[in-house]
Design a protein around this motif. Structure first.
Motif, mmCIF file in Angstrom:
data_model
loop_
_atom_site.group_PDB
_atom_site.id
_atom_site.type_symbol
_atom_site.label_atom_id
_atom_site.label_comp_id
_atom_site.label_asym_id
_atom_site.label_seq_id
_atom_site.Cartn_x
_atom_site.Cartn_y
_atom_site.Cartn_z
ATOM 1 N N LEU A 158 0.852 -1.182 0.000
ATOM 2 C CA LEU A 158 0.000 0.000 0.000
ATOM 3 C C LEU A 158 0.895 1.241 0.000
ATOM 4 N N TYR A 159 0.537 2.232 -0.853
ATOM 5 C CA TYR A 159 1.329 3.452 -0.985
ATOM 6 C C TYR A 159 0.577 4.650 -0.390
ATOM 7 N N SER A 160 1.343 5.595 0.161
ATOM 8 C CA SER A 160 0.786 6.874 0.588
ATOM 9 C C SER A 160 1.851 7.948 0.376
ATOM 10 N N TRP A 161 1.386 9.202 0.177
ATOM 11 C CA TRP A 161 2.282 10.304 -0.168
ATOM 12 C C TRP A 161 2.054 11.505 0.755
ATOM 13 N N THR A 162 3.144 12.224 1.012
ATOM 14 C CA THR A 162 3.051 13.517 1.695
ATOM 15 C C THR A 162 3.977 14.500 0.996
ATOM 16 N N LEU A 163 3.601 15.768 0.998
ATOM 17 C CA LEU A 163 4.424 16.848 0.455
ATOM 18 C C LEU A 163 4.605 17.890 1.543
ATOM 19 N N ASN A 164 5.867 18.076 1.963
ATOM 20 C CA ASN A 164 6.187 19.008 3.055
ATOM 21 C C ASN A 164 5.344 18.719 4.300
ATOM 22 N N GLY A 165 5.125 17.430 4.562
ATOM 23 C CA GLY A 165 4.381 17.006 5.737
ATOM 24 C C GLY A 165 2.886 16.914 5.555
ATOM 25 N N GLY A 166 2.353 17.461 4.483
ATOM 26 C CA GLY A 166 0.913 17.416 4.239
ATOM 27 C C GLY A 166 0.536 16.225 3.394
ATOM 28 N N PRO A 167 -0.590 15.560 3.673
ATOM 29 C CA PRO A 167 -0.977 14.349 2.942
ATOM 30 C C PRO A 167 -1.384 14.658 1.503
ATOM 31 N N LEU A 168 -1.042 13.737 0.609
ATOM 32 C CA LEU A 168 -1.464 13.779 -0.781
ATOM 33 C C LEU A 168 -2.332 12.563 -1.072
ATOM 34 N N MET A 169 -2.657 12.361 -2.329
ATOM 35 C CA MET A 169 -3.495 11.242 -2.716
ATOM 36 C C MET A 169 -2.813 9.921 -2.395
ATOM 37 N N ASP A 170 -3.557 8.975 -1.811
ATOM 38 C CA ASP A 170 -3.022 7.670 -1.434
ATOM 39 C C ASP A 170 -3.424 6.612 -2.461
ATOM 40 N N GLY A 171 -2.746 5.474 -2.352
ATOM 41 C CA GLY A 171 -3.188 4.290 -3.067
ATOM 42 C C GLY A 171 -2.510 4.010 -4.385
ATOM 43 N N ASN A 172 -1.722 4.955 -4.932
ATOM 44 C CA ASN A 172 -1.068 4.742 -6.218
ATOM 45 C C ASN A 172 0.442 4.794 -6.066
ATOM 46 N N SER A 173 1.131 4.096 -6.975
ATOM 47 C CA SER A 173 2.596 4.081 -6.947
ATOM 48 C C SER A 173 3.201 5.282 -7.657
ATOM 49 N N SER A 174 2.380 6.130 -8.276
ATOM 50 C CA SER A 174 2.867 7.361 -8.906
ATOM 51 C C SER A 174 1.877 8.479 -8.635
ATOM 52 N N ILE A 175 2.376 9.705 -8.718
ATOM 53 C CA ILE A 175 1.528 10.860 -8.439
ATOM 54 C C ILE A 175 2.000 12.030 -9.297
ATOM 55 N N ASP A 176 1.052 12.838 -9.794
ATOM 56 C CA ASP A 176 1.365 14.016 -10.602
ATOM 57 C C ASP A 176 1.404 15.256 -9.720
ATOM 58 N N LYS A 190 3.834 0.248 2.841
ATOM 59 C CA LYS A 190 3.591 -0.639 3.973
ATOM 60 C C LYS A 190 2.754 -1.838 3.543
ATOM 61 N N ASN A 191 2.842 -2.875 4.354
ATOM 62 C CA ASN A 191 1.904 -3.999 4.288
ATOM 63 C C ASN A 191 1.606 -4.419 5.724
ATOM 64 N N HIS A 192 1.102 -5.637 5.929
ATOM 65 C CA HIS A 192 0.690 -6.032 7.280
ATOM 66 C C HIS A 192 1.862 -6.299 8.228
ATOM 67 N N VAL A 193 3.077 -6.453 7.669
ATOM 68 C CA VAL A 193 4.193 -6.855 8.527
ATOM 69 C C VAL A 193 5.353 -5.864 8.541
ATOM 70 N N SER A 194 5.319 -4.830 7.692
ATOM 71 C CA SER A 194 6.461 -3.915 7.641
ATOM 72 C C SER A 194 6.051 -2.573 7.062
ATOM 73 N N HIS A 195 6.975 -1.615 7.201
ATOM 74 C CA HIS A 195 6.719 -0.243 6.721
ATOM 75 C C HIS A 195 8.049 0.417 6.422
ATOM 76 N N ARG A 196 8.146 1.041 5.249
ATOM 77 C CA ARG A 196 9.339 1.811 4.890
ATOM 78 C C ARG A 196 8.920 3.121 4.220
ATOM 79 N N GLN A 197 9.844 4.083 4.265
ATOM 80 C CA GLN A 197 9.551 5.403 3.696
ATOM 81 C C GLN A 197 10.805 6.000 3.083
ATOM 82 N N LYS A 198 10.632 6.707 1.978
ATOM 83 C CA LYS A 198 11.744 7.441 1.372
ATOM 84 C C LYS A 198 11.270 8.845 1.012
#
Length: 264
Positions: A158-176, A190-198
């Motif tokens: 599952l994907y989620s995005w933030t810009l300068n700390g503010g949430p953006l659209m979730d659920g996609n692997s790319s964003i415009d 993230k998934n049910h067993v782990s979470h990473r962020q870049k």
């Protein structure tokens, strides 16, 4: 025209991958592939004379694999045969290295000889590969708009995005992103067993050259080659002319000598 930006900043969140479940829970149990899974069977194991864990494959009590537990030790265990990384300690089933085959439906049966009763409870176990390294790239189009791509390895991502700390659209692997977007954009995976962020730093896309300029640059070398070819042809013609002119530098006596030698 596509431009790829370099990665400026990296932030990764690594959660503890040891998982804890229990047989009477109402939701599925998730185990991290190649990591540790602890499954509580019963809190007071000494109260029960016998316990049995059976994996339901064909839903046949006589043929589906079973692991019997008596006095806190596994006995007659064809369910985890030849797997030294599996043990039962104080009423908890411990799998020190989870494999894909550990996924499935399980039934725990408890026997109490004092009143000759038997109780059972079920558990669904799902094994997921944890999130691997996260990669983020940014591309610019000729109009100045940006698209950010996020990729990773793992199960049920599952994907989620933030810009300068503010949430953006979730659920996609790319964003415009709009033209002129500036700051730090983060991709959380993230998934049910782990979470990473870049997180990477984005800046405004540079302006691209007009299409006419690009076409001119591509055509211009061909024009030069053509001119060079024409010049080469003119040089070749000049050489012939020059060679003919050389004969005129001979004296008249030399010409007569050569002429007479040829006619002889």
């Amino acid at each position: 025209m596509m431009l790829i930006f370099g990665l400026m900043l990296l932030l990764q969140t690594a959660a503890c991958l040891d998982q804890f479940c229990k047989f009477n829970q109402s939701v599925p149990c998730y185990g991290a592939l190649r990591h540790k899974l602890n499954v509580l069977m019963v809190r007071e194991a000494r109260k029960y004379d016998d316990m049995k864990i059976q994996k339901r494959i064909n839903y046949n009590k006589t043929t589906d694999p079973v692991c019997r537990v008596k006095n806190g030790r596994m006995r007659n265990c064809d369910l985890y045969s030849n797997r030294t990384e599996v043990a039962v300690i104080n009423g908890t089933l411990i799998i020190n290295r989870v494999i894909r085959a550990d996924s499935g439906n399980y039934t725990l049966s408890l026997y109490h000889c004092s009143n000759c009763s038997e109780t059972s409870t079920d558990l669904q176990v799902n094994v997921e590969a944890p999130i691997d390294s996260v990669e983020v790239s940014i591309s610019c189009s000729s109009s100045g708009a940006m698209r950010v791509f996020c990729s990773s390895e793992g199960d049920q991502i599952l994907y989620s995005w933030t810009l300068n700390g503010g949430p953006l659209m979730d659920g996609n692997s790319s964003i415009d992103l709009d033209e002129g977007t500036d700051g730090n954009i983060s991709c959380s995976v993230k998934n049910h067993v782990s979470h990473r962020q870049k997180t990477v730093n984005v800046k405004q896309c540079p302006e691209s050259l007009p299409a006419a300029d690009v076409e001119y640059v591509e055509i211009q070398p061909q024009k030069k080659r053509k001119e060079r070819k024409e010049k080469e042809e003119e040089v070749q013609y000049g050489e012939v002319t020059f060679t003919l002119n050389l004969s005129s530098t001979y004296t008249r006596s030399q010409e007569e000598c050569i002429y007479s030698q040829v006619h002889r």
